[in-house]
Design an enzyme around this catalytic site. Structure first.
Site, PDB file in Angstrom:
ATOM      1  N   GLU A 119      12.348  -9.363 -18.946  1.00  0.00           N
ATOM      2  CA  GLU A 119      11.345  -8.921 -19.776  1.00  0.00           C
ATOM      3  C   GLU A 119      11.024  -8.809 -21.385  1.00  0.00           C
ATOM      4  O   GLU A 119      11.959  -8.516 -21.869  1.00  0.00           O
ATOM      5  CB  GLU A 119      12.005  -6.849 -19.397  1.00  0.00           C
ATOM      6  CG  GLU A 119      11.840  -7.150 -17.556  1.00  0.00           C
ATOM      7  CD  GLU A 119      11.785  -5.297 -17.767  1.00  0.00           C
ATOM      8  OE1 GLU A 119      10.817  -5.415 -16.872  1.00  0.00           O
ATOM      9  OE2 GLU A 119      12.057  -4.556 -17.869  1.00  0.00           O
ATOM     10  N   SER A 146       4.522  -4.769 -18.829  1.00  0.00           N
ATOM     11  CA  SER A 146       2.891  -3.539 -18.776  1.00  0.00           C
ATOM     12  C   SER A 146       2.299  -4.900 -17.490  1.00  0.00           C
ATOM     13  O   SER A 146       0.804  -5.483 -17.413  1.00  0.00           O
ATOM     14  CB  SER A 146       2.423  -4.471 -20.118  1.00  0.00           C
ATOM     15  OG  SER A 146       2.546  -3.715 -21.157  1.00  0.00           O
ATOM     16  N   ASN A 169      10.511   0.928 -11.691  1.00  0.00           N
ATOM     17  CA  ASN A 169      11.586   1.429 -11.929  1.00  0.00           C
ATOM     18  C   ASN A 169      11.010   2.409 -12.805  1.00  0.00           C
ATOM     19  O   ASN A 169       9.742   2.817 -13.831  1.00  0.00           O
ATOM     20  CB  ASN A 169      11.418   0.212 -13.784  1.00  0.00           C
ATOM     21  CG  ASN A 169      12.506   1.326 -14.557  1.00  0.00           C
ATOM     22  OD1 ASN A 169      13.225   2.555 -14.658  1.00  0.00           O
ATOM     23  ND2 ASN A 169      12.889   0.692 -15.707  1.00  0.00           N
ATOM     24  N   GLY A 191       6.026  -0.923 -21.618  1.00  0.00           N
ATOM     25  CA  GLY A 191       5.355   0.055 -21.755  1.00  0.00           C
ATOM     26  C   GLY A 191       3.804   0.015 -23.254  1.00  0.00           C
ATOM     27  O   GLY A 191       3.218   0.603 -23.525  1.00  0.00           O
ATOM     28  N   HIS A 239      18.617  -2.723 -18.626  1.00  0.00           N
ATOM     29  CA  HIS A 239      16.650  -2.775 -19.209  1.00  0.00           C
ATOM     30  C   HIS A 239      16.725  -2.350 -20.809  1.00  0.00           C
ATOM     31  O   HIS A 239      17.933  -2.059 -21.307  1.00  0.00           O
ATOM     32  CB  HIS A 239      16.555  -1.574 -18.447  1.00  0.00           C
ATOM     33  CG  HIS A 239      15.581  -1.360 -19.198  1.00  0.00           C
ATOM     34  ND1 HIS A 239      14.407  -0.860 -19.754  1.00  0.00           N
ATOM     35  CD2 HIS A 239      13.951  -1.955 -18.338  1.00  0.00           C
ATOM     36  CE1 HIS A 239      13.135  -0.970 -19.558  1.00  0.00           C
ATOM     37  NE2 HIS A 239      13.110  -1.621 -18.580  1.00  0.00           N
ATOM     38  N   GLU A 256      16.027  -1.158 -22.403  1.00  0.00           N
ATOM     39  CA  GLU A 256      15.698   0.956 -23.285  1.00  0.00           C
ATOM     40  C   GLU A 256      17.311   1.350 -23.492  1.00  0.00           C
ATOM     41  O   GLU A 256      17.562   2.184 -23.909  1.00  0.00           O
ATOM     42  CB  GLU A 256      15.318   1.889 -22.589  1.00  0.00           C
ATOM     43  CG  GLU A 256      13.638   1.434 -22.501  1.00  0.00           C
ATOM     44  CD  GLU A 256      12.312   1.869 -21.769  1.00  0.00           C
ATOM     45  OE1 GLU A 256      13.133   2.211 -20.299  1.00  0.00           O
ATOM     46  OE2 GLU A 256      11.314   1.130 -21.353  1.00  0.00           O
ATOM     47  N   LYS A 284      11.345   5.122 -14.061  1.00  0.00           N
ATOM     48  CA  LYS A 284      12.507   5.175 -15.914  1.00  0.00           C
ATOM     49  C   LYS A 284      12.875   6.839 -15.588  1.00  0.00           C
ATOM     50  O   LYS A 284      12.799   7.243 -14.392  1.00  0.00           O
ATOM     51  CB  LYS A 284      11.703   5.220 -16.976  1.00  0.00           C
ATOM     52  CG  LYS A 284      11.281   3.904 -16.772  1.00  0.00           C
ATOM     53  CD  LYS A 284      10.733   3.187 -18.045  1.00  0.00           C
ATOM     54  CE  LYS A 284      10.223   1.619 -18.055  1.00  0.00           C
ATOM     55  NZ  LYS A 284       9.623   1.281 -19.213  1.00  0.00           N
TER      56      LYS A 284
HETATM   57  P1  PGA Z   1       5.977  -1.156 -17.834  1.00  0.00           P
HETATM   58  O1  PGA Z   1       7.899  -1.184 -18.529  1.00  0.00           O
HETATM   59  O2  PGA Z   1       5.282  -1.473 -16.610  1.00  0.00           O
HETATM   60  O3  PGA Z   1       6.076   0.088 -18.077  1.00  0.00           O
HETATM   61  O4  PGA Z   1       5.682  -2.227 -19.234  1.00  0.00           O
HETATM   62  C1  PGA Z   1       8.208  -1.787 -17.286  1.00  0.00           C
HETATM   63  C2  PGA Z   1      10.127  -2.199 -17.593  1.00  0.00           C
HETATM   64  O5  PGA Z   1      10.088  -1.682 -18.653  1.00  0.00           O
HETATM   65  O6  PGA Z   1      10.616  -2.220 -16.210  1.00  0.00           O
END
Ligand code: PGA
Length: 262
Positions: free
Chosen positions: A174, A220, A10, A180, A102, A104, A12
């Site tokens: 998640e 992460s 992803n 993140g 997601h 976000e 983003k």
């Molecule tokens: P990250 O994000 O691996 O940077 O923690 C995962 C995601 O948001 O899908």
């Protein structure tokens, strides 16, 4: 039980066109390093076409074996929805997958389970495979509400999907506190929620069907923690944010999952 591991990147809202092309080409060229794992790249919408070309998936099938995915879509197939993209458009540029719900999107853009459910149905109707994300916040985990929150999200986001729909659906667990932040869930914490999700899928369809649905962990994931996550029985891959922006890291994660075939 035949669940090929699936690792999706992803990206983003990152990279520019040249860097997107370069990263996709690097992953495509080295996909053989993780041949046992299905790989998916999810670039920002304006670069889907560029990445499709780099993967060789512009015509729908990808000789590199790396699939293309989008990060979001609208639930209507066309119409007066300024700024949105529709499932048939994603299919048209070579997407096989689309990430939906997601965290976000849920927290920053107000997406509810109902919206995610409508999008999942629209994606499946168009022939896309949704990657439906669920997960609790830190506050919810510390308040002992993880199970309740994930249950509500799974049941709401996947409501009304048929067994054949669910078979094409990937669920991504998640935990919001791990996205993140560098704070990865322990393999046991992740496994516990994955087992819960599989039990919920069993109730939505049947245990036989649930045994075929792939459930990714996200939050992460890095090459150095992927092997422990991959060794868990119900963790069928990863949805990777930050580490997917480097071909070495992304392929390292994918290779770790490939060493734990279903
Ligand atoms: P990250 O994000 O691996 O940077 O923690 C995962 C995601 O948001 O899908």
């Amino acid at each position: 039980m035949d669940r090929r591991k699936i690792v999706a990147g992803n990206w983003k809202m990152n990279l520019d066109r040249a860097k997107a092309r370069e990263l996709a080409a690097a992953v495509a060229a080295r996909a053989g390093e993780a041949a046992a794992t299905e790989l998916v790249l999810c670039p920002p919408a304006p670069y889907l076409d560029t990445v499709a070309t780099a993967l060789g998936s512009a015509g729908g099938s990808s000789p590199s074996g790396v699939a293309l995915g989008a990060q979001n879509m609208h639930d209507k197939a066309s119409g007066a929805f300024t700024g949105e993209v529709a499932a048939p458009m994603l299919l048209d540029v070579g997407c096989r997958y689309v990430i939906l719900g997601h965290s976000e999107r849920r927290t920053l853009f107000g997406e509810t389970d109902k919206i995610v459910n409508a999008k999942a149905k629209a994606a499946l109707a168009a022939g896309l495979m949704p990657i439906v994300c669920v997960g609790e916040t830190l506050e919810e985990r510390e308040g002992g509400r993880t199970e309740a929150v994930v249950t509500t999200q799974v049941n709401g986001s996947l409501a009304g999907l048929t067994a054949s729909d669910l078979e094409k659906t990937v669920v991504a667990y998640e935990p919001v506190w791990a996205i993140g932040t560098g704070k990865v869930a322990t393999p046991q914490q992740a496994q516990d929620v994955h087992a819960l999700i599989r039990a919920l899928l069993g109730k939505l369809a049947s245990p036989t069907l649930a045994a075929r649905v792939r459930i990714q962990y996200g939050g992460s994931v890095k090459p150095d923690n992927a092997a422990d996550l991959a060794s868990q029985p119900d963790i069928d891959g990863a949805l990777v944010g930050g580490a997917s922006l480097k071909a070495d890291d992304f392929l390292g994660i994918a290779a770790a999952f490939g060493r734990h075939p279903a």
